[in-house]
Write a protein that holds these residues in place. Structure first.
Motif, PDB file in Angstrom:
ATOM      1  N   TYR A 154       1.207  -1.120   0.152  1.00 40.60           N
ATOM      2  CA  TYR A 154       0.060   0.065   0.438  1.00 40.60           C
ATOM      3  C   TYR A 154       1.089   1.376   0.067  1.00 40.60           C
ATOM      4  O   TYR A 154       0.719   2.369  -0.340  1.00 40.60           O
ATOM      5  N   GLY A 196       1.035   3.949  -2.764  1.00 39.17           N
ATOM      6  CA  GLY A 196       0.710   5.598  -2.889  1.00 39.17           C
ATOM      7  C   GLY A 196       2.067   6.652  -3.192  1.00 39.17           C
ATOM      8  O   GLY A 196       1.757   7.666  -3.320  1.00 39.17           O
ATOM      9  N   LEU A 206      -8.513  -0.002   1.120  1.00 37.07           N
ATOM     10  CA  LEU A 206      -7.321   0.581  -0.053  1.00 37.07           C
ATOM     11  C   LEU A 206      -7.158   1.810  -0.339  1.00 37.07           C
ATOM     12  O   LEU A 206      -6.112   2.093  -1.081  1.00 37.07           O
ATOM     13  N   VAL A 207      -7.401  -0.157  -1.269  1.00 39.46           N
ATOM     14  CA  VAL A 207      -6.903   0.120  -2.780  1.00 39.46           C
ATOM     15  C   VAL A 207      -8.222  -0.290  -4.091  1.00 39.46           C
ATOM     16  O   VAL A 207      -8.783  -0.789  -3.162  1.00 39.46           O
ATOM     17  N   THR A 217      -3.922   3.380  -4.560  1.00 37.03           N
ATOM     18  CA  THR A 217      -4.314   3.924  -3.621  1.00 37.03           C
ATOM     19  C   THR A 217      -6.296   4.447  -3.600  1.00 37.03           C
ATOM     20  O   THR A 217      -6.082   5.133  -4.537  1.00 37.03           O
ATOM     21  N   ALA A 235      -8.744   5.796   1.719  1.00 44.09           N
ATOM     22  CA  ALA A 235      -7.643   4.527   2.583  1.00 44.09           C
ATOM     23  C   ALA A 235      -6.733   5.900   3.064  1.00 44.09           C
ATOM     24  O   ALA A 235      -6.309   5.418   4.809  1.00 44.09           O
TER      25      ALA A 235
END
Length: 147
Positions: free
Chosen positions: A35, A39, A72-73, A89, A93
């Motif tokens: 993640y 990002g 989150l994604v 992302t 998130a």
């Protein structure tokens, strides 16, 4: 306590914290790392993520499934090749992660505010150099250069 003992203690505490965050969010520490990479580097294909994180494409598929379930994604069509999918992302998130990390952030701010300016610079130097050492040792371990 010597440097090696402090390093082990720090490493163990960081891993335990990320495991607790993972349990709270329903993702693993490696998922959290993926993640963070997405990002930082921006949307990428599963193959590119696999290469960046050092996992097989199959393992990345399961990881992305968990990250997606946790909110989150998201998977989206690649704007340059609609046959491919990129992972990015999710806009919410940052809030999810922010809430999970807020206690740590506050506690660390309280801790550092108890030190003078010169001490804060020394702590920042120590932490920065510790991160560099950890990254170098990780690179060596993952490239087969470890003793």
């Amino acid at each position: 306590m010597n440097g090696a003992e402090l390093g082990r203690e720090l490493s163990t505490a960081v891993v335990a914290f990320h495991e607790a965050i993972g349990a709270h969010l329903g993702v693993s520490a490696v998922d959290q790392r993926a993640y963070a990479l997405i990002g930082k580097l921006g949307p990428m294909s599963a193959g590119a993520l696999a290469k960046e994180i050092g996992l097989t494409p199959g393992a990345v598929t399961g990881m992305v499934d968990r990250l997606e379930r946790a909110g989150l994604v998201r998977r989206e069509p690649d704007p340059e090749d609609r046959r491919r999918v990129v992972i990015s992302t999710d806009g919410d998130a940052a809030r999810v992660f922010g809430r999970a990390f807020s206690g740590l952030g506050s506690a660390m701010e309280d801790l550092i505010s108890g030190y003078g300016e010169a001490e804060q610079r020394a702590i920042a130097d120590y932490v920065t150099r510790t991160v560099e050492i950890l990254r170098e040792q990780t690179r060596k371990l993952t490239s087969g250069q470890a003793p």
